[in-house]
Design an enzyme around this catalytic site. Structure first.
Site, mmCIF file in Angstrom:
data_model
loop_
_atom_site.group_PDB
_atom_site.id
_atom_site.type_symbol
_atom_site.label_atom_id
_atom_site.label_comp_id
_atom_site.label_asym_id
_atom_site.label_seq_id
_atom_site.Cartn_x
_atom_site.Cartn_y
_atom_site.Cartn_z
ATOM 1 N N CYS A 156 0.814 -1.226 0.000
ATOM 2 C CA CYS A 156 0.000 0.000 0.000
ATOM 3 C C CYS A 156 0.844 1.272 0.000
ATOM 4 O O CYS A 156 0.332 2.357 -0.269
ATOM 5 C CB CYS A 156 -0.943 0.017 1.193
ATOM 6 S SG CYS A 156 -2.272 -1.169 1.024
HETATM 7 N N1 COA Z 1 -20.490 -8.838 8.047
HETATM 8 C C1 COA Z 1 -20.959 -8.992 9.297
HETATM 9 N N2 COA Z 1 -20.174 -9.251 10.361
HETATM 10 C C2 COA Z 1 -18.860 -9.374 10.142
HETATM 11 C C3 COA Z 1 -18.295 -9.246 8.857
HETATM 12 C C4 COA Z 1 -19.167 -8.969 7.786
HETATM 13 N N3 COA Z 1 -18.722 -8.823 6.526
HETATM 14 N N4 COA Z 1 -16.971 -9.420 8.942
HETATM 15 C C5 COA Z 1 -16.672 -9.644 10.226
HETATM 16 N N5 COA Z 1 -17.832 -9.641 10.957
HETATM 17 C C6 COA Z 1 -17.952 -9.851 12.400
HETATM 18 C C7 COA Z 1 -16.761 -10.598 12.962
HETATM 19 O O1 COA Z 1 -16.927 -11.984 12.807
HETATM 20 C C8 COA Z 1 -16.766 -10.165 14.401
HETATM 21 O O2 COA Z 1 -17.741 -10.916 15.101
HETATM 22 P P1 COA Z 1 -17.467 -11.358 16.637
HETATM 23 O O3 COA Z 1 -17.340 -10.067 17.390
HETATM 24 O O4 COA Z 1 -18.663 -12.158 16.956
HETATM 25 O O5 COA Z 1 -16.192 -12.139 16.599
HETATM 26 C C9 COA Z 1 -17.255 -8.708 14.335
HETATM 27 O O6 COA Z 1 -17.949 -8.597 13.077
HETATM 28 C C10 COA Z 1 -16.128 -7.719 14.377
HETATM 29 O O7 COA Z 1 -15.111 -8.102 13.442
HETATM 30 P P2 COA Z 1 -13.703 -7.416 13.356
HETATM 31 O O8 COA Z 1 -12.874 -8.098 12.325
HETATM 32 O O9 COA Z 1 -13.129 -7.319 14.737
HETATM 33 O O10 COA Z 1 -14.140 -5.981 12.810
HETATM 34 P P3 COA Z 1 -13.336 -4.635 12.811
HETATM 35 O O11 COA Z 1 -14.153 -3.609 13.470
HETATM 36 O O12 COA Z 1 -11.923 -4.801 13.263
HETATM 37 O O13 COA Z 1 -13.283 -4.260 11.252
HETATM 38 C C11 COA Z 1 -11.681 -4.242 9.466
HETATM 39 C C12 COA Z 1 -12.600 -5.075 10.340
HETATM 40 C C13 COA Z 1 -10.930 -5.167 8.521
HETATM 41 C C14 COA Z 1 -12.530 -3.278 8.653
HETATM 42 C C15 COA Z 1 -10.706 -3.437 10.359
HETATM 43 O O14 COA Z 1 -10.084 -4.274 11.281
HETATM 44 C C16 COA Z 1 -9.636 -2.720 9.582
HETATM 45 O O15 COA Z 1 -9.911 -1.854 8.763
HETATM 46 N N6 COA Z 1 -8.360 -3.000 9.874
HETATM 47 C C17 COA Z 1 -7.237 -2.374 9.239
HETATM 48 C C18 COA Z 1 -7.257 -2.755 7.827
HETATM 49 C C19 COA Z 1 -6.131 -2.206 7.036
HETATM 50 O O16 COA Z 1 -5.832 -1.052 7.044
HETATM 51 N N7 COA Z 1 -5.524 -3.045 6.298
HETATM 52 C C20 COA Z 1 -4.558 -2.657 5.385
HETATM 53 C C21 COA Z 1 -4.887 -3.362 4.164
HETATM 54 S S1 COA Z 1 -3.823 -2.851 2.946
#
Ligand code: COA
Length: 372
Positions: A156
């Site tokens: 990225c």
């Molecule tokens: N729909 C519904 N629920 C979902 C889901 C979806 N598509 N995906 C995950 N969930 C659920 C999970 O299973 C989890 O359930 P639980 O609490 O029962 O375990 C809950 O939602 C929270 O999931 P989590 O992964 O902890 O969500 P989050 O708030 O951390 O958001 C991201 C996920 C990926 C958006 C976030 O972590 C993020 O942006 N991280 C940084 C990403 C980044 O910058 N990456 C660089 C890539 S180049």
């Protein structure tokens, strides 16, 4: 030492759009089919059922509302769940080179520079269609630029690291002009069958033209300073690669696509990036009050809100820290450059801004610019 400036930018945006609702409908249909096909194993607790995704979660967790992709038919087919891109013969332009042309030509047109005046094409992206010949050399050939081209990958952060490399070559006098181009086909490395990440990415290509800052006639941005940093982490990773065959590992395994520990990335990258920007600004004598614009990497709205507040010491306005991720999703290295391209024309002479991208590696790159 010479000075360098960004004199042109261009964005190629694929015409196909996938909304969150379309994406979730396809994902849930796939999950239902997969669960039905594996009903016995799920009932016996040998397999875990696939849970549904939801638009509400996607918007709340990321701020993403839609994404542009090169092909939506395959992604939205519950039996396919990946894009279909036509195979190219060795004698026609590759996919990445083709999407680069529109972005590069727009950047050249903006600056009024002919392709033949460009000394270097630097193709900086998260994924490269092939190992060799370099995509940059193919772009050089298709555009008709001079000099040389090479590919680089810092995930990225590729765009800002590319800008730093081009700027340093201009400063040293090695070249006079460089195109830094970021064709990102994120849809091809995303695992669309994993609800934790299926909403994250989109496709796009950005380009910036960087020139020696001498007698420039068109509006431009002086590059005041660049900074790059890396710190190893496994939390964003892709294990696909040319050694696959040597390990007798040719099946479609999960780690052949994009993998991340999203929560850990969130926690670890935020302080890294905030500190990086603060140190860069302090060392260049740029205070929060001096900073008129912050063009951040476009991965997650909450992350950007946090970084913006840390850097400015208050909540930035939407104009000061523009987000484009609601329309494009995460486009890897291209995100901060889309934000820069779409939200920089209104800046006044003397205004200072900062471009910052960050991601896998971990890596973080920042570029301080001044409107001229
Ligand atoms: N729909 C519904 N629920 C979902 C889901 C979806 N598509 N995906 C995950 N969930 C659920 C999970 O299973 C989890 O359930 P639980 O609490 O029962 O375990 C809950 O939602 C929270 O999931 P989590 O992964 O902890 O969500 P989050 O708030 O951390 O958001 C991201 C996920 C990926 C958006 C976030 O972590 C993020 O942006 N991280 C940084 C990403 C980044 O910058 N990456 C660089 C890539 S180049």
């Amino acid at each position: 030492m010479h000075r360098a400036a960004i004199t042109g930018h261009g964005v190629f945006t694929p015409s196909e759009i996938i909304t969150n609702d379309e994406l979730v409908t396809a994902f849930n249909a796939h999950a239902d089919r997969w669960n039905a096909a594996n009903a016995e194993a799920i009932a016996a607790d040998d397999l875990e059922a696939m849970a549904h995704s939801s638009t509400g979660f996607i918007v709340a967790a990321s701020g993403i509302e839609q994404r542009h992709v090169l092909d939506k038919t395959g992604v939205l087919d519950p039996d396919v769940m990946h894009p279909w891109l036509r195979e190219r013969s060795d004698h026609e332009p590759g996919q990445m080179a083709e999407m680069a042309l529109e972005a590069c030509r727009a950047a050249l047109d903006m600056a009024g520079v002919a392709p033949s005046e460009v000394d270097c094409v630097l193709c900086a992206a998260s994924n490269h269609e092939r190992a060799y010949p370099a995509i940059a050399v193919e772009i050089q050939d298709l555009l008709g630029t001079g000099g040389f081209g090479f590919d680089m990958n810092v995930a990225c952060s590729s765009a800002t690291f590319g800008i730093q490399a081009a700027t340093d070559m201009i400063r040293a006098g090695t070249i006079r002009r460089a195109l830094v181009v970021n064709p990102e086909i994120c849809s091809a490395h995303l695992e669309w069958r994993d609800r934790d990440c299926h909403f994250i990415f989109g496709d796009v290509c950005t380009a910036v033209l960087i020139e020696r800052d001498e007698g420039l006639q068109t509006p431009h941005f002086k590059i005041k300073s660049t900074r790059a940093a890396t710190q190893f982490s496994n939390n964003i990773r892709n294990n696909d690669g040319f050694l696959r065959r040597t390990r007798d590992q040719m099946e479609d395994r999960r780690d052949m696509q994009f993998m991340q520990e999203g929560r850990r990335v969130f926690k670890e990258v935020l302080p890294l990036v905030s500190r990086h920007i603060a140190d860069h600004m302090a060392d260049e004598g740029v205070s929060a009050a001096d900073l008129k614009r912050l063009w951040l990497h476009q991965a997650n709205k909450t992350m950007n809100d946090y970084i913006g507040k840390k850097v400015l010491g208050r909540t930035p306005s939407a104009q000061e820290q523009p987000n484009i991720l609601q329309d494009y999703a995460n486009t890897s290295s291209a995100g901060s450059i889309i934000a820069f391209a779409q939200h920089s024309d209104d800046m006044a002479a003397g205004d200072t801004g900062l471009i910052c991208s960050f991601g896998a590696g971990y890596s973080v790159g920042s570029v301080i610019v001044e409107r001229a």
